[in-house]
Design a protein around this motif. Sequence first.
Motif, PDB file in Angstrom:
ATOM      1  N   GLN A 128       0.891  -1.154  -0.127  1.00  0.00           N
ATOM      2  CA  GLN A 128      -0.057   0.024  -0.063  1.00  0.00           C
ATOM      3  C   GLN A 128       0.779   1.380  -0.100  1.00  0.00           C
ATOM      4  O   GLN A 128       1.883   1.309   0.675  1.00  0.00           O
ATOM      5  CB  GLN A 128      -0.940   0.103   1.178  1.00  0.00           C
ATOM      6  CG  GLN A 128      -1.608   1.296   1.402  1.00  0.00           C
ATOM      7  CD  GLN A 128      -2.586   1.390   2.449  1.00  0.00           C
ATOM      8  OE1 GLN A 128      -3.325   0.693   2.644  1.00  0.00           O
ATOM      9  NE2 GLN A 128      -2.354   2.010   3.612  1.00  0.00           N
ATOM     10  N   LEU A 129       0.506   2.055  -0.907  1.00  0.00           N
ATOM     11  CA  LEU A 129       1.130   3.634  -0.889  1.00  0.00           C
ATOM     12  C   LEU A 129       0.222   4.905  -0.907  1.00  0.00           C
ATOM     13  O   LEU A 129      -0.732   4.833  -1.789  1.00  0.00           O
ATOM     14  CB  LEU A 129       2.066   3.516  -2.118  1.00  0.00           C
ATOM     15  CG  LEU A 129       2.577   4.871  -2.398  1.00  0.00           C
ATOM     16  CD1 LEU A 129       3.734   5.148  -1.240  1.00  0.00           C
ATOM     17  CD2 LEU A 129       3.416   4.716  -3.540  1.00  0.00           C
ATOM     18  N   GLN A 130       0.219   5.561   0.116  1.00  0.00           N
ATOM     19  CA  GLN A 130      -0.577   6.707   0.011  1.00  0.00           C
ATOM     20  C   GLN A 130      -0.055   7.848  -1.113  1.00  0.00           C
ATOM     21  O   GLN A 130       0.987   8.084  -0.889  1.00  0.00           O
ATOM     22  CB  GLN A 130      -0.580   7.451   1.337  1.00  0.00           C
ATOM     23  CG  GLN A 130      -1.549   8.553   1.426  1.00  0.00           C
ATOM     24  CD  GLN A 130      -1.328   9.125   2.890  1.00  0.00           C
ATOM     25  OE1 GLN A 130      -1.400   8.733   3.584  1.00  0.00           O
ATOM     26  NE2 GLN A 130      -1.851  10.495   2.894  1.00  0.00           N
ATOM     27  N   VAL A 131      -0.806   8.336  -1.909  1.00  0.00           N
ATOM     28  CA  VAL A 131      -0.451   9.056  -3.103  1.00  0.00           C
ATOM     29  C   VAL A 131      -0.958  10.497  -2.991  1.00  0.00           C
ATOM     30  O   VAL A 131      -0.398  11.536  -3.340  1.00  0.00           O
ATOM     31  CB  VAL A 131      -1.062   8.512  -4.507  1.00  0.00           C
ATOM     32  CG1 VAL A 131      -0.309   7.273  -4.732  1.00  0.00           C
ATOM     33  CG2 VAL A 131      -2.433   8.274  -4.513  1.00  0.00           C
ATOM     34  N   SER A 132      -2.021  10.728  -1.925  1.00  0.00           N
ATOM     35  CA  SER A 132      -2.717  12.198  -1.832  1.00  0.00           C
ATOM     36  C   SER A 132      -1.809  12.632  -0.610  1.00  0.00           C
ATOM     37  O   SER A 132      -1.509  11.773   0.426  1.00  0.00           O
ATOM     38  CB  SER A 132      -4.239  12.052  -1.652  1.00  0.00           C
ATOM     39  OG  SER A 132      -4.584  11.154  -0.432  1.00  0.00           O
ATOM     40  N   THR A 133      -1.785  13.877  -0.487  1.00  0.00           N
ATOM     41  CA  THR A 133      -0.885  14.638   0.733  1.00  0.00           C
ATOM     42  C   THR A 133      -1.992  15.196   1.668  1.00  0.00           C
ATOM     43  O   THR A 133      -1.715  15.533   2.782  1.00  0.00           O
ATOM     44  CB  THR A 133       0.275  15.390   0.233  1.00  0.00           C
ATOM     45  OG1 THR A 133      -0.218  16.102  -0.583  1.00  0.00           O
ATOM     46  CG2 THR A 133       1.194  14.348  -0.172  1.00  0.00           C
ATOM     47  N   SER A 134      -3.042  15.740   1.046  1.00  0.00           N
ATOM     48  CA  SER A 134      -3.772  16.836   1.910  1.00  0.00           C
ATOM     49  C   SER A 134      -5.326  16.214   1.636  1.00  0.00           C
ATOM     50  O   SER A 134      -6.245  17.047   1.661  1.00  0.00           O
ATOM     51  CB  SER A 134      -3.804  18.223   1.206  1.00  0.00           C
ATOM     52  OG  SER A 134      -2.483  18.638   1.508  1.00  0.00           O
ATOM     53  N   GLY A 135      -5.556  15.220   1.723  1.00  0.00           N
ATOM     54  CA  GLY A 135      -7.008  14.612   1.224  1.00  0.00           C
ATOM     55  C   GLY A 135      -7.192  14.306  -0.068  1.00  0.00           C
ATOM     56  O   GLY A 135      -6.668  14.825  -0.953  1.00  0.00           O
TER      57      GLY A 135
END
Length: 68
Positions: A43-50
């Motif tokens: 899993q990798l989070q791609v958004s930084t501010s929602g």
Amino acid sequence: MAYQSNESGRPEIYVRPLVSPTPQASADKPGTRDPSAAETDGQLQVSTSGGIHPVWRHDGKELYYLSP
């Protein structure tokens, strides 16, 4: 695969492979699992501010999403 999750307390966009990644050996100890790979399962989070409503470009090379 791209998806939205509220696991951080606000909607964020994440990507992960459809098939779990192969456990990677540690550089120090060949044949051992890399703990970071096990924890995230790719899993990798791609958004930084929602983010909400992820959609891949037709060729799958870019990911679009709405940022609130």
